[in-house]
Design an enzyme around this catalytic site. Structure first.
Site, PDB file in Angstrom:
ATOM      1  N   SER A   1      34.207  40.844  43.850  1.00  0.00           N
ATOM      2  CA  SER A   1      34.414  42.248  43.476  1.00  0.00           C
ATOM      3  C   SER A   1      33.474  43.092  44.323  1.00  0.00           C
ATOM      4  O   SER A   1      32.450  42.579  44.805  1.00  0.00           O
ATOM      5  CB  SER A   1      34.061  42.442  41.993  1.00  0.00           C
ATOM      6  OG  SER A   1      33.986  43.825  41.670  1.00  0.00           O
TER       7      SER A   1
ATOM      8  N   TYR B   1      27.987  41.398  34.991  1.00  0.00           N
ATOM      9  CA  TYR B   1      29.237  41.204  35.753  1.00  0.00           C
ATOM     10  C   TYR B   1      28.911  41.117  37.242  1.00  0.00           C
ATOM     11  O   TYR B   1      29.381  40.210  37.937  1.00  0.00           O
ATOM     12  CB  TYR B   1      30.201  42.349  35.473  1.00  0.00           C
ATOM     13  CG  TYR B   1      31.519  42.250  36.222  1.00  0.00           C
ATOM     14  CD1 TYR B   1      32.446  41.248  35.922  1.00  0.00           C
ATOM     15  CD2 TYR B   1      31.844  43.155  37.236  1.00  0.00           C
ATOM     16  CE1 TYR B   1      33.654  41.158  36.615  1.00  0.00           C
ATOM     17  CE2 TYR B   1      33.052  43.077  37.924  1.00  0.00           C
ATOM     18  CZ  TYR B   1      33.951  42.069  37.608  1.00  0.00           C
ATOM     19  OH  TYR B   1      35.146  41.984  38.287  1.00  0.00           O
TER      20      TYR B   1
HETATM   21  P1  NDP Z   1      43.494  40.632  34.580  1.00  0.00           P
HETATM   22  O1  NDP Z   1      42.738  40.819  33.314  1.00  0.00           O
HETATM   23  O2  NDP Z   1      44.833  41.278  34.700  1.00  0.00           O
HETATM   24  O3  NDP Z   1      43.637  39.083  34.913  1.00  0.00           O
HETATM   25  C1  NDP Z   1      42.612  38.169  34.643  1.00  0.00           C
HETATM   26  C2  NDP Z   1      43.218  36.786  34.593  1.00  0.00           C
HETATM   27  O4  NDP Z   1      42.157  35.852  34.328  1.00  0.00           O
HETATM   28  C3  NDP Z   1      44.253  36.637  33.502  1.00  0.00           C
HETATM   29  O5  NDP Z   1      45.350  35.913  33.988  1.00  0.00           O
HETATM   30  C4  NDP Z   1      43.532  35.837  32.440  1.00  0.00           C
HETATM   31  O6  NDP Z   1      44.447  34.984  31.760  1.00  0.00           O
HETATM   32  C5  NDP Z   1      42.586  34.985  33.289  1.00  0.00           C
HETATM   33  N1  NDP Z   1      41.484  34.464  32.525  1.00  0.00           N
HETATM   34  C6  NDP Z   1      40.519  35.134  31.853  1.00  0.00           C
HETATM   35  N2  NDP Z   1      39.721  34.268  31.215  1.00  0.00           N
HETATM   36  C7  NDP Z   1      40.204  33.024  31.473  1.00  0.00           C
HETATM   37  C8  NDP Z   1      39.832  31.724  31.093  1.00  0.00           C
HETATM   38  N3  NDP Z   1      38.779  31.485  30.292  1.00  0.00           N
HETATM   39  N4  NDP Z   1      40.557  30.680  31.547  1.00  0.00           N
HETATM   40  C9  NDP Z   1      41.615  30.881  32.346  1.00  0.00           C
HETATM   41  N5  NDP Z   1      42.020  32.089  32.756  1.00  0.00           N
HETATM   42  C10 NDP Z   1      41.319  33.144  32.312  1.00  0.00           C
HETATM   43  O7  NDP Z   1      42.509  41.158  35.713  1.00  0.00           O
HETATM   44  P2  NDP Z   1      42.540  41.086  37.322  1.00  0.00           P
HETATM   45  O8  NDP Z   1      43.821  40.611  37.831  1.00  0.00           O
HETATM   46  O9  NDP Z   1      41.998  42.371  37.771  1.00  0.00           O
HETATM   47  O10 NDP Z   1      41.395  39.992  37.570  1.00  0.00           O
HETATM   48  C11 NDP Z   1      41.497  38.969  38.520  1.00  0.00           C
HETATM   49  C12 NDP Z   1      40.164  38.819  39.229  1.00  0.00           C
HETATM   50  O11 NDP Z   1      39.933  39.984  40.029  1.00  0.00           O
HETATM   51  C13 NDP Z   1      38.965  38.680  38.314  1.00  0.00           C
HETATM   52  O12 NDP Z   1      38.111  37.669  38.819  1.00  0.00           O
HETATM   53  C14 NDP Z   1      38.297  40.032  38.398  1.00  0.00           C
HETATM   54  O13 NDP Z   1      36.910  39.965  38.135  1.00  0.00           O
HETATM   55  C15 NDP Z   1      38.607  40.396  39.834  1.00  0.00           C
HETATM   56  N6  NDP Z   1      38.495  41.823  40.168  1.00  0.00           N
HETATM   57  C16 NDP Z   1      39.379  42.747  39.660  1.00  0.00           C
HETATM   58  C17 NDP Z   1      39.267  44.084  39.999  1.00  0.00           C
HETATM   59  C18 NDP Z   1      40.218  45.111  39.510  1.00  0.00           C
HETATM   60  O14 NDP Z   1      40.022  46.302  39.790  1.00  0.00           O
HETATM   61  N7  NDP Z   1      41.274  44.783  38.808  1.00  0.00           N
HETATM   62  C19 NDP Z   1      38.203  44.550  40.880  1.00  0.00           C
HETATM   63  C20 NDP Z   1      37.337  43.499  41.360  1.00  0.00           C
HETATM   64  C21 NDP Z   1      37.497  42.201  41.017  1.00  0.00           C
HETATM   65  P3  NDP Z   1      44.414  34.566  30.217  1.00  0.00           P
HETATM   66  O15 NDP Z   1      43.801  35.714  29.453  1.00  0.00           O
HETATM   67  O16 NDP Z   1      45.848  34.321  29.902  1.00  0.00           O
HETATM   68  O17 NDP Z   1      43.586  33.320  30.179  1.00  0.00           O
END
Ligand code: NDP
Length: 246
Positions: free
Chosen positions: A140, A153
């Site tokens: 990020s 974070y």
């Molecule tokens: P979302 O919340 O849409 O997606 C996050 C995903 O992570 C979901 O599919 C969720 O699935 C999964 N997840 C969370 N906890 C677990 C777990 N314990 N085991 C397995 N899967 C898990 O957010 P984003 O798509 O934005 O996030 C994706 C990545 O991008 C993250 O690492 C985030 O930190 C990073 N990011 C996002 C930014 C943004 O602006 N959106 C900016 C910078 C970085 P489920 O709940 O079904 O398990």
């Protein structure tokens, strides 16, 4: 021929956001995808949409080492190999340190750091034995600089950057390692913020409001990394909305 066609790509956190959109774009380019997340219903719907010959899933909590290994082995058993890992699962329960939300700190460390490490471990030897492989970790811009409330974070995302660089050095000549540093994009990530004072702070600062750009832009950056031919890797990609000054 697309450099992605025929690849088997394991994506964690594929039930929403970047992971889900990336899965769709990978299949559009002729790849097979192996999808993990906790929300099984979402993954099942996505695999039906993408075609069950192209996309398979396993309910996976990335904080559980065995489940992450099972996901990787499921992909190898089904498609014969894993070419690429998109190490994407993550949570972002921002809060001010004074709030003492230590359970959320634990969860961030478990998902954002340990989960990333478990997924690397689950595919590393397989890729080294095959003589190639791609690992794309999602950090990020919070892994490059901080805002109030992002101490933990950001700590986890700085760690993802450090792990990526260490992985790149140790696997030199063998693996293509990429770390992507997204700014603000439209996903469900913000729903993981539960601290009311944090939500009020974010809503009160104009620079945090109406900033996010579509998740497809990050999926395109992931595909750019996936398309790199053997011998070269896009090691770091920082992608922000132009309006984002932090
Ligand atoms: P979302 O919340 O849409 O997606 C996050 C995903 O992570 C979901 O599919 C969720 O699935 C999964 N997840 C969370 N906890 C677990 C777990 N314990 N085991 C397995 N899967 C898990 O957010 P984003 O798509 O934005 O996030 C994706 C990545 O991008 C993250 O690492 C985030 O930190 C990073 N990011 C996002 C930014 C943004 O602006 N959106 C900016 C910078 C970085 P489920 O709940 O079904 O398990």
């Amino acid at each position: 021929m697309s450099c992605i066609e025929g690849k088997v790509i394991l994506i964690t956190g594929a039930s929403s956001g970047f992971g889900m959109v990336t899965a769709k774009q990978c299949v559009e380019h002729g790849a097979k995808v192996v999808l993990g997340a906790r929300r099984e219903d979402r993954l099942s719907d996505l695999c039906n949409e993408l075609g069950n010959e192209n996309a398979i899933f396993k309910a996976t909590d990335v904080t559980n080492k065995q489940q992450v290994n099972d996901l990787a082995n499921f992909g190898i058993d089904t498609f014969g190999k894993i070419d690429s890992l998109v190490n994407n699962a993550g949570i972002m329960p921002l809060s001010f340190i004074e709030q003492g939300r230590t359970d959320e700190w634990d969860s961030m460390i478990d998902v954002n750091i340990k989960g990333v490490l478990y997924a690397i471990d689950a595919v590393y030897n397989h890729m080294i034995e095959r003589g190639n492989g791609q690992i794309i970790n999602i950090s990020s811009v919070a892994g490059k600089r901080l805002i109030p409330g992002s101490a933990v974070y950001s700590g986890t995302k700085f760690a993802v950057g450090a792990i990526s660089e260490g992985l790149r050095i140790e696997s030199a000549g063998k693996l293509q390692v990429t770390c992507i540093f997204p700014g603000a994009f439209e996903t469900e990530l913000g729903t993981t913020i539960k601290d009311t004072s944090m939500l009020e702070y974010l809503a009160s600062e104009a620079k945090y409001v109406n900033l996010a750009q579509p998740a497809e832009r990050i999926a395109e950056a992931i595909l750019y990394a996936l398309k790199q031919k053997p011998g070269v890797a896009a090691n770091e990609i920082v992608l922000r909305p132009t309006a984002q000054d932090f």
